[in-house]
Write an enzyme that holds these catalytic residues in place. Sequence first.
Site, PDB file in Angstrom:
ATOM      1  N   LYS A  51      10.548  -7.484  43.522  1.00  0.00           N
ATOM      2  CA  LYS A  51      11.029  -7.721  42.148  1.00  0.00           C
ATOM      3  C   LYS A  51      12.513  -7.387  42.121  1.00  0.00           C
ATOM      4  O   LYS A  51      12.998  -6.600  42.937  1.00  0.00           O
ATOM      5  CB  LYS A  51      10.297  -6.810  41.159  1.00  0.00           C
ATOM      6  N   ASP A  63      11.473 -14.160  35.436  1.00  0.00           N
ATOM      7  CA  ASP A  63      10.662 -13.167  34.731  1.00  0.00           C
ATOM      8  C   ASP A  63      11.296 -13.103  33.339  1.00  0.00           C
ATOM      9  O   ASP A  63      12.000 -14.043  32.933  1.00  0.00           O
ATOM     10  CB  ASP A  63      10.679 -11.815  35.463  1.00  0.00           C
ATOM     11  N   ASN A  98       8.545 -17.008  28.219  1.00  0.00           N
ATOM     12  CA  ASN A  98       8.150 -17.881  29.330  1.00  0.00           C
ATOM     13  C   ASN A  98       6.639 -18.038  29.446  1.00  0.00           C
ATOM     14  O   ASN A  98       6.142 -19.052  29.928  1.00  0.00           O
ATOM     15  CB  ASN A  98       8.641 -17.268  30.650  1.00  0.00           C
ATOM     16  N   VAL A  99       5.904 -16.995  29.047  1.00  0.00           N
ATOM     17  CA  VAL A  99       4.483 -16.921  29.321  1.00  0.00           C
ATOM     18  C   VAL A  99       3.651 -17.329  28.105  1.00  0.00           C
ATOM     19  O   VAL A  99       2.686 -18.086  28.207  1.00  0.00           O
ATOM     20  CB  VAL A  99       4.179 -15.459  29.736  1.00  0.00           C
ATOM     21  N   ALA A 100       4.038 -16.825  26.921  1.00  0.00           N
ATOM     22  CA  ALA A 100       3.218 -16.991  25.722  1.00  0.00           C
ATOM     23  C   ALA A 100       3.050 -18.459  25.335  1.00  0.00           C
ATOM     24  O   ALA A 100       1.959 -18.874  24.934  1.00  0.00           O
ATOM     25  CB  ALA A 100       3.828 -16.213  24.562  1.00  0.00           C
TER      26      ALA A 100
HETATM   27  N1  GLU Z   1       7.680 -12.982  37.291  1.00  0.00           N
HETATM   28  C1  GLU Z   1       6.424 -13.622  37.541  1.00  0.00           C
HETATM   29  C2  GLU Z   1       5.367 -12.582  37.833  1.00  0.00           C
HETATM   30  O1  GLU Z   1       5.411 -11.505  37.263  1.00  0.00           O
HETATM   31  C3  GLU Z   1       6.511 -14.745  38.568  1.00  0.00           C
HETATM   32  C4  GLU Z   1       7.033 -14.348  39.896  1.00  0.00           C
HETATM   33  C5  GLU Z   1       7.261 -15.519  40.854  1.00  0.00           C
HETATM   34  O2  GLU Z   1       6.982 -16.650  40.509  1.00  0.00           O
HETATM   35  O3  GLU Z   1       7.709 -15.230  41.968  1.00  0.00           O
HETATM   36  O4  GLU Z   1       4.438 -12.766  38.566  1.00  0.00           O
END
Ligand code: GLU
Length: 445
Positions: A124, A164, A238-240
């Site tokens: 990360k 992210d 991005n997710v919701a």
């Molecule tokens: N940030 C996203 C996660 O928490 C995606 C990470 C990625 O696609 O490498 O899994």
Amino acid sequence: MNVNNLMAELERKHPGESEYLQAVREVLVTVEKTYNEHPELEANKIAERIVEPDRIFTFKVPWVDDKGQIQVNLGYRVQFNNAIGPYKGGLRFHPSVNLSILKFLGFEQIFKNALTTLPMGGAKGGSDFNPKGKSDREVMRFCQAFMTELWRYIGPETDVPAGDIGVGGREIGYLYGMYRKLARENTGVLTGKGMTYGGSLVRPEATGFGAVYFVRQMLETAGDKLEGKVIAISGFGNVAWGAALKATELGARVVTISGPDGYIHDPAGLDAEKIDYMLELRASNNDVVAPYADKFPGSTFYPGRKPWEVKVDIAMPCATQNELDGEDAKRLAANGVKYVAEVSNMGCRPEAIDLFIEKRIVYGPGKAVNAGGVATSGLEMSQNSMKISWSREEVDARLHQIMSSIHHACLEFGTEPDGYINYMKGANIAGFMKVARSMVEQGVI
Ligand code: GLU
């Protein structure tokens, strides 16, 4: 392994890194029994080795804003574990970013990535840079400055960052442009790329879509169905939006979204038009949700509050870590919630999770529920290596298959004697044991 001794040692070495310590404790507590049944793990000190990142890069990111002023941010990349594949995990740009948060995210990523069935290690990174309120040119200059440091540490077979919180398609584009210039190569070094330069179809919505595929299986396993269910979602990032879109498409009613300003309750439920409106609002560099209530009659804005006070069947935290605490869990339980599926990473506080499990409310942890995002990143890497591009149907079918296999792993390792499925335990054991076995087989390195 003795979890209390190990945690005491970690607390001594990393005082104050609360999110990281929280994430480690949760995994170790759930895998302790299985771990101690495999003496080769203790003999190889797998627990002690897996909780420390392989290495951490920290760097300064100076850049010039639109007023000509010099700004200085901090940049990080935590390369946590590459036992099963190249380091893989997103970049977070948010003012709250610090080492504890990136270490917790990198640690979780190891097991999440292991669950996807694809060969990806855990990592990360990110910065305390806040993209909100910045002009497009400022975001571009920041991304370019960030990449002039990061590019030395990453590569398509070494470490593959992605998005992210605060990092979406626009930021990935600017980051990729600078990488390509510095490294003088076009490779799949980042995922979440645009479709014109090697991105994968379905990747933008994959985390949310995958989460809903997983939730549908949770319900079916409990003899229930998604159609007609009322869902509370938090966030609108991005997710919701992907989760809201897919849940709506499959016949559920999503009645809340939220932002830092409060939450919206829309009893009629979101639809494609309302989702498009929110995406436009967000594209204008704004993460507030209040304007939704003015635009769509029948909906109400509750300033400064969280959506967990609304009576729903399913709660899906989609915003950020520790957004659902013990009090929220009590409120949800009192209102008869049946399922909680974490789409944000570590969205629930430990006391909330304990309460769900105690009350036999079905709880899906982020590592399993949100793995569709990074899984589709893995599919983007496969397409880049083969220099081909799969159709939307092909990628979506593979995403379905991966989410099913994660669900299956959770059932295999998480079914309790009374039949309750402890998805947290299942996901942690399945992910941990895969990485642990790989580390044993590869020796002490
Ligand atoms: N940030 C996203 C996660 O928490 C995606 C990470 C990625 O696609 O490498 O899994």
